[in-house]
Design a protein around this motif. Structure first.
Motif, PDB file in Angstrom:
ATOM      1  N   VAL A 123      46.047  35.463  42.184  1.00 36.00           N
ATOM      2  CA  VAL A 123      47.416  35.129  42.576  1.00 36.00           C
ATOM      3  C   VAL A 123      48.262  34.597  41.453  1.00 36.00           C
ATOM      4  O   VAL A 123      49.551  35.274  41.260  1.00 36.00           O
ATOM      5  N   HIS A 124      48.035  33.902  40.770  1.00 33.76           N
ATOM      6  CA  HIS A 124      48.658  33.462  39.394  1.00 33.76           C
ATOM      7  C   HIS A 124      48.943  34.701  38.561  1.00 33.76           C
ATOM      8  O   HIS A 124      50.159  34.671  38.075  1.00 33.76           O
ATOM      9  N   ALA A 125      47.870  35.471  38.295  1.00 36.60           N
ATOM     10  CA  ALA A 125      48.024  36.681  37.460  1.00 36.60           C
ATOM     11  C   ALA A 125      49.262  37.718  38.036  1.00 36.60           C
ATOM     12  O   ALA A 125      50.070  38.073  37.551  1.00 36.60           O
ATOM     13  N   LEU A 126      49.031  37.647  39.308  1.00 35.15           N
ATOM     14  CA  LEU A 126      50.290  38.701  39.777  1.00 35.15           C
ATOM     15  C   LEU A 126      51.513  38.043  39.883  1.00 35.15           C
ATOM     16  O   LEU A 126      52.511  38.940  39.655  1.00 35.15           O
ATOM     17  N   TYR A 127      51.853  36.938  39.794  1.00 40.23           N
ATOM     18  CA  TYR A 127      53.139  36.164  39.676  1.00 40.23           C
ATOM     19  C   TYR A 127      53.613  36.204  38.393  1.00 40.23           C
ATOM     20  O   TYR A 127      54.812  36.064  38.054  1.00 40.23           O
ATOM     21  N   CYS A 128      52.753  36.496  37.219  1.00 43.02           N
ATOM     22  CA  CYS A 128      52.987  36.742  35.814  1.00 43.02           C
ATOM     23  C   CYS A 128      53.949  37.997  35.860  1.00 43.02           C
ATOM     24  O   CYS A 128      53.801  39.051  36.813  1.00 43.02           O
ATOM     25  N   ASP A 129      54.636  38.322  34.894  1.00 42.93           N
ATOM     26  CA  ASP A 129      55.473  39.524  34.882  1.00 42.93           C
ATOM     27  C   ASP A 129      54.959  40.469  34.450  1.00 42.93           C
ATOM     28  O   ASP A 129      54.971  41.763  34.850  1.00 42.93           O
ATOM     29  N   LEU A 130      53.788  40.336  33.356  1.00 42.46           N
ATOM     30  CA  LEU A 130      53.150  41.401  32.808  1.00 42.46           C
ATOM     31  C   LEU A 130      51.917  40.939  32.776  1.00 42.46           C
ATOM     32  O   LEU A 130      51.430  39.760  32.809  1.00 42.46           O
ATOM     33  N   ARG A 131      50.694  41.756  32.805  1.00 41.28           N
ATOM     34  CA  ARG A 131      49.105  41.137  32.684  1.00 41.28           C
ATOM     35  C   ARG A 131      48.736  42.191  31.858  1.00 41.28           C
ATOM     36  O   ARG A 131      48.589  43.541  31.725  1.00 41.28           O
ATOM     37  N   PHE A 132      48.039  41.421  30.743  1.00 38.76           N
ATOM     38  CA  PHE A 132      47.304  42.140  29.532  1.00 38.76           C
ATOM     39  C   PHE A 132      46.144  41.732  29.739  1.00 38.76           C
ATOM     40  O   PHE A 132      45.873  40.507  29.681  1.00 38.76           O
ATOM     41  N   ALA A 133      45.085  42.417  29.861  1.00 40.85           N
ATOM     42  CA  ALA A 133      43.590  42.088  29.833  1.00 40.85           C
ATOM     43  C   ALA A 133      42.774  42.604  29.044  1.00 40.85           C
ATOM     44  O   ALA A 133      42.855  43.591  28.451  1.00 40.85           O
ATOM     45  N   ALA A 134      41.574  41.789  28.911  1.00 37.77           N
ATOM     46  CA  ALA A 134      40.382  42.261  28.144  1.00 37.77           C
ATOM     47  C   ALA A 134      39.534  43.379  28.943  1.00 37.77           C
ATOM     48  O   ALA A 134      39.673  43.220  30.158  1.00 37.77           O
ATOM     49  N   ASP A 135      39.186  44.285  27.941  1.00 39.40           N
ATOM     50  CA  ASP A 135      38.492  45.503  28.823  1.00 39.40           C
ATOM     51  C   ASP A 135      37.278  45.351  29.660  1.00 39.40           C
ATOM     52  O   ASP A 135      36.516  46.321  30.114  1.00 39.40           O
ATOM     53  N   ASN A 136      36.988  43.972  29.622  1.00 38.67           N
ATOM     54  CA  ASN A 136      35.751  43.663  30.412  1.00 38.67           C
ATOM     55  C   ASN A 136      35.808  42.803  31.297  1.00 38.67           C
ATOM     56  O   ASN A 136      35.034  42.131  32.009  1.00 38.67           O
ATOM     57  N   THR A 137      37.169  42.461  31.760  1.00 37.94           N
ATOM     58  CA  THR A 137      37.563  41.694  32.676  1.00 37.94           C
ATOM     59  C   THR A 137      37.204  42.123  34.275  1.00 37.94           C
ATOM     60  O   THR A 137      37.392  43.451  34.462  1.00 37.94           O
ATOM     61  N   VAL A 138      36.931  41.456  35.065  1.00 27.20           N
ATOM     62  CA  VAL A 138      36.367  41.817  36.301  1.00 27.20           C
ATOM     63  C   VAL A 138      37.473  41.101  37.440  1.00 27.20           C
ATOM     64  O   VAL A 138      37.618  39.723  37.114  1.00 27.20           O
ATOM     65  N   PHE A 139      38.082  41.538  38.425  1.00 25.14           N
ATOM     66  CA  PHE A 139      38.906  41.022  39.438  1.00 25.14           C
ATOM     67  C   PHE A 139      38.533  41.089  40.753  1.00 25.14           C
ATOM     68  O   PHE A 139      37.862  42.107  41.179  1.00 25.14           O
TER      69      PHE A 139
END
Length: 270
Positions: A123-139
């Motif tokens: 939820v908090h990630a979605l409210y950020c304007d941009l999302r940069f992630a590590a390529d091993n991240t799981v959602f």
């Protein structure tokens, strides 16, 4: 202010808010909620801050709500957020709810997702304007697998980022989503190897802080978050009004002057 569940630092016009319960994969707590809200308000009100980065300590961004607290939660507690004071009372009520205040912050907020991003963490990630992630991240949305519904506005926000069908899939199945799929469906903007995530995210943030007009970013951000509630005509009228203001501003004059003189701009946000 002394924070209990986050770290706050500011350097080179960038404020960094770090969820800091690495032993619990930064599981969300009421204390963390208060800490993050205060830190966001501090960064928003600091003229020396141009960009805000939200991240997590250790191997996760935020693995969701703290399950120990969740087991004992009073169902009436969910109403507590209704009394949360407005972040900016001049903005739409839509961006004044318990967690949906990031769009009311007049500065870019980048989610630097360094690992597991689940439930309220997503939820908090979605409210950020941009999302940069590590390529091993799981959602994962996770809610349906805990007997819960799409909460805190994720039912509104997620479809606008990944589309209606993808949002239904992610919410109903609550399945684990890998980083490559997250990039493909637009859940994240960029992927980096874990060892490059911080460097690349801060490089992007410094570019915004050093070379982009703060006043322009503030207006552009407001425009895009107001658009879902406007017609094309209303958005155009709003843009024309803001353009008149921008043309009278010092940032516009500096933007033109720096281009003509082939030098870095010195924007003031005015």
């Amino acid at each position: 202010m002394t924070y209990q569940h986050i770290l706050y630092e500011m350097s080179d016009k960038i404020a960094t808010i770090t969820l800091n319960r690495p032993d619990r994969m930064n599981a969300w707590t009421a204390t963390m909620e208060r800490d993050v809200r205060h830190a966001m308000e501090a960064a928003a009100g600091d003229d020396n801050v141009r960009v805000i980065i939200l991240t997590g300590a250790g191997r996760a961004f935020c693995a969701g709500a703290d399950m120990e607290a969740l087991k004992a939660i009073d169902p009436s507690e969910i109403r507590r957020g209704e009394s949360t004071p407005p972040f900016d009372m001049n903005r739409r009520a839509d961006w004044q709810t318990r967690y949906a205040y990031y769009p009311a912050i007049p500065k870019p907020v980048i989610g630097m997702l360094n690992g597991a991003t689940a439930g309220i963490g997503l939820v908090h990630a979605l409210y950020c304007d941009l999302r940069f992630a590590a390529d091993n991240t799981v959602f994962t949305t996770s809610f349906a697998r805990r007997g819960l519904i799409a909460e805190h506005g994720i039912s509104w926000m997620l479809p606008r980022i990944v589309g209606h069908a993808n949002a239904l899939d992610l919410l109903m199945s609550a399945r684990r989503v890998g980083s490559e799929e997250a990039l493909r469906i637009g859940l994240v903007n960029r992927l980096y190897p874990p060892e490059q995530l911080r460097e690349q995210t801060y490089a992007y943030a410094r570019d915004l802080a050093d070379f982009v007009s703060p006043s322009a970013i503030s207006v552009i951000k407001r425009q895009l978050y107001d658009v879902p509630f406007q017609t094309l005509a209303e958005a155009t009228i709003d843009a024309n009004r803001e353009m008149q203001i921008a043309l009278k501003g010092s940032d516009f004059r500096e933007g033109v002057a720096s281009f003509v003189e082939k030098r870095a701009p010195r924007f003031t946000g005015k």
